[in-house]
Write an enzyme that holds these catalytic residues in place. Structure first.
Site, PDB file in Angstrom:
ATOM      1  N   ASP A  31     -24.223   5.126   4.191  1.00  0.00           N
ATOM      2  CA  ASP A  31     -23.316   4.392   5.073  1.00  0.00           C
ATOM      3  C   ASP A  31     -22.556   5.400   5.932  1.00  0.00           C
ATOM      4  O   ASP A  31     -22.114   6.437   5.455  1.00  0.00           O
ATOM      5  CB  ASP A  31     -22.344   3.544   4.243  1.00  0.00           C
ATOM      6  CG  ASP A  31     -21.638   2.509   5.088  1.00  0.00           C
ATOM      7  OD1 ASP A  31     -21.909   1.311   4.897  1.00  0.00           O
ATOM      8  OD2 ASP A  31     -20.798   2.885   5.944  1.00  0.00           O
ATOM      9  N   ASN A  87     -22.536  -8.594   1.505  1.00  0.00           N
ATOM     10  CA  ASN A  87     -21.600  -9.403   2.282  1.00  0.00           C
ATOM     11  C   ASN A  87     -22.414 -10.399   3.104  1.00  0.00           C
ATOM     12  O   ASN A  87     -23.405 -10.027   3.730  1.00  0.00           O
ATOM     13  CB  ASN A  87     -20.762  -8.509   3.201  1.00  0.00           C
ATOM     14  CG  ASN A  87     -19.867  -7.561   2.417  1.00  0.00           C
ATOM     15  OD1 ASN A  87     -19.383  -7.903   1.341  1.00  0.00           O
ATOM     16  ND2 ASN A  87     -19.655  -6.364   2.938  1.00  0.00           N
ATOM     17  N   VAL A  96     -22.756  -6.271  10.136  1.00  0.00           N
ATOM     18  CA  VAL A  96     -24.076  -5.942  10.694  1.00  0.00           C
ATOM     19  C   VAL A  96     -25.053  -7.019  10.219  1.00  0.00           C
ATOM     20  O   VAL A  96     -25.231  -7.209   9.004  1.00  0.00           O
ATOM     21  CB  VAL A  96     -24.556  -4.546  10.246  1.00  0.00           C
ATOM     22  CG1 VAL A  96     -25.965  -4.281  10.776  1.00  0.00           C
ATOM     23  CG2 VAL A  96     -23.601  -3.451  10.740  1.00  0.00           C
ATOM     24  N   HIS A 100     -28.357  -6.276   4.038  1.00  0.00           N
ATOM     25  CA  HIS A 100     -28.250  -4.969   3.383  1.00  0.00           C
ATOM     26  C   HIS A 100     -27.499  -5.112   2.071  1.00  0.00           C
ATOM     27  O   HIS A 100     -26.604  -5.944   1.945  1.00  0.00           O
ATOM     28  CB  HIS A 100     -27.559  -3.943   4.286  1.00  0.00           C
ATOM     29  CG  HIS A 100     -26.276  -4.421   4.887  1.00  0.00           C
ATOM     30  ND1 HIS A 100     -26.242  -5.265   5.983  1.00  0.00           N
ATOM     31  CD2 HIS A 100     -24.987  -4.203   4.554  1.00  0.00           C
ATOM     32  CE1 HIS A 100     -24.989  -5.533   6.289  1.00  0.00           C
ATOM     33  NE2 HIS A 100     -24.200  -4.903   5.436  1.00  0.00           N
ATOM     34  N   ILE A 101     -27.874  -4.279   1.126  1.00  0.00           N
ATOM     35  CA  ILE A 101     -27.164  -4.180  -0.147  1.00  0.00           C
ATOM     36  C   ILE A 101     -26.375  -2.881  -0.108  1.00  0.00           C
ATOM     37  O   ILE A 101     -26.933  -1.814   0.171  1.00  0.00           O
ATOM     38  CB  ILE A 101     -28.153  -4.141  -1.335  1.00  0.00           C
ATOM     39  CG1 ILE A 101     -28.969  -5.431  -1.393  1.00  0.00           C
ATOM     40  CG2 ILE A 101     -27.403  -3.914  -2.648  1.00  0.00           C
ATOM     41  CD1 ILE A 101     -30.110  -5.383  -2.414  1.00  0.00           C
ATOM     42  N   HIS A 102     -25.075  -2.974  -0.383  1.00  0.00           N
ATOM     43  CA  HIS A 102     -24.255  -1.764  -0.510  1.00  0.00           C
ATOM     44  C   HIS A 102     -24.380  -1.260  -1.944  1.00  0.00           C
ATOM     45  O   HIS A 102     -24.152  -2.030  -2.895  1.00  0.00           O
ATOM     46  CB  HIS A 102     -22.774  -2.077  -0.279  1.00  0.00           C
ATOM     47  CG  HIS A 102     -22.407  -2.532   1.092  1.00  0.00           C
ATOM     48  ND1 HIS A 102     -21.818  -1.710   2.027  1.00  0.00           N
ATOM     49  CD2 HIS A 102     -22.519  -3.749   1.691  1.00  0.00           C
ATOM     50  CE1 HIS A 102     -21.575  -2.393   3.132  1.00  0.00           C
ATOM     51  NE2 HIS A 102     -21.985  -3.639   2.956  1.00  0.00           N
TER      52      HIS A 102
HETATM   53  P1  AMP Z   1     -21.236  -5.140   6.269  1.00  0.00           P
HETATM   54  O1  AMP Z   1     -19.774  -5.151   6.638  1.00  0.00           O
HETATM   55  O2  AMP Z   1     -21.535  -5.605   4.885  1.00  0.00           O
HETATM   56  O3  AMP Z   1     -22.063  -5.836   7.332  1.00  0.00           O
HETATM   57  O4  AMP Z   1     -21.649  -3.610   6.231  1.00  0.00           O
HETATM   58  C1  AMP Z   1     -22.077  -2.905   7.337  1.00  0.00           C
HETATM   59  C2  AMP Z   1     -22.005  -1.446   6.946  1.00  0.00           C
HETATM   60  O5  AMP Z   1     -22.808  -0.721   7.830  1.00  0.00           O
HETATM   61  C3  AMP Z   1     -20.595  -0.851   7.025  1.00  0.00           C
HETATM   62  O6  AMP Z   1     -20.247  -0.319   5.755  1.00  0.00           O
HETATM   63  C4  AMP Z   1     -20.730   0.227   8.097  1.00  0.00           C
HETATM   64  O7  AMP Z   1     -19.967   1.378   7.799  1.00  0.00           O
HETATM   65  C5  AMP Z   1     -22.222   0.523   8.071  1.00  0.00           C
HETATM   66  N1  AMP Z   1     -22.808   1.017   9.306  1.00  0.00           N
HETATM   67  C6  AMP Z   1     -22.648   0.514  10.556  1.00  0.00           C
HETATM   68  N2  AMP Z   1     -23.403   1.192  11.440  1.00  0.00           N
HETATM   69  C7  AMP Z   1     -24.059   2.146  10.742  1.00  0.00           C
HETATM   70  C8  AMP Z   1     -24.993   3.170  11.072  1.00  0.00           C
HETATM   71  N3  AMP Z   1     -25.405   3.357  12.323  1.00  0.00           N
HETATM   72  N4  AMP Z   1     -25.468   3.963  10.073  1.00  0.00           N
HETATM   73  C9  AMP Z   1     -25.055   3.786   8.798  1.00  0.00           C
HETATM   74  N5  AMP Z   1     -24.185   2.833   8.414  1.00  0.00           N
HETATM   75  C10 AMP Z   1     -23.685   2.024   9.363  1.00  0.00           C
END
Ligand code: AMP
Length: 114
Positions: A31, A87, A96, A100-102
């Site tokens: 991330d 999320n 985004v 995606h899985i954090h």
């Molecule tokens: P969410 O809020 O669950 O949609 O998580 C999106 C995540 O993507 C956030 O933790 C951001 O910091 C991360 N993020 C956004 N753009 C990028 C990128 N270009 N490369 C890596 N992580 C990203």
């Protein structure tokens, strides 16, 4: 103008990322704004915008993403535990719109989340 998400651009190698894992269905990368000492995102290469839009055809893929997350956690040495988060939508805090899985770990994580 491209309608690709940032994550699809990472899959297509149009923007850089610190990639830690890849197979034919999944990609994982750090991330860009880490919220823990380990904060890695595991995504499907298939552009599913959010988990609520996954279909029955995606069941095995969803399981695969979770399994990949456990293997990355092991590789990162998260032997004391970690958290996997998805999320979904505005109130879920999704920013985004590419599923995606954090994977978060490396410190004690609070509960409940904010
Ligand atoms: P969410 O809020 O669950 O949609 O998580 C999106 C995540 O993507 C956030 O933790 C951001 O910091 C991360 N993020 C956004 N753009 C990028 C990128 N270009 N490369 C890596 N992580 C990203």
């Amino acid at each position: 103008m491209s309608s690709k998400t940032f994550f699809q651009k990472i899959v297509d190698r149009e923007i850089p990322a610190q990639i830690v894992y890849e197979d034919n269905q999944a990609l994982a990368f750090w991330d860009i704004t880490p919220q823990a000492p380990v904060h890695i995102l595991i995504i499907p290469k298939k552009p599913i915008p959010q988990i609520e839009l996954a279909t029955s055809e995606d069941e095995a893929l969803l399981g695969h993403l979770l399994y990949v997350a456990t293997q990355i956690a092991k590789k990162e040495g998260l032997n004391d535990g970690y958290r996997l988060v998805v999320n979904n939508g505005a109130q879920g805090g999704q920013t985004v719109f590419h599923l995606h899985i954090h994977l978060l770990g490396g410190r004690a994580l609070g509960w409940p989340p904010g």
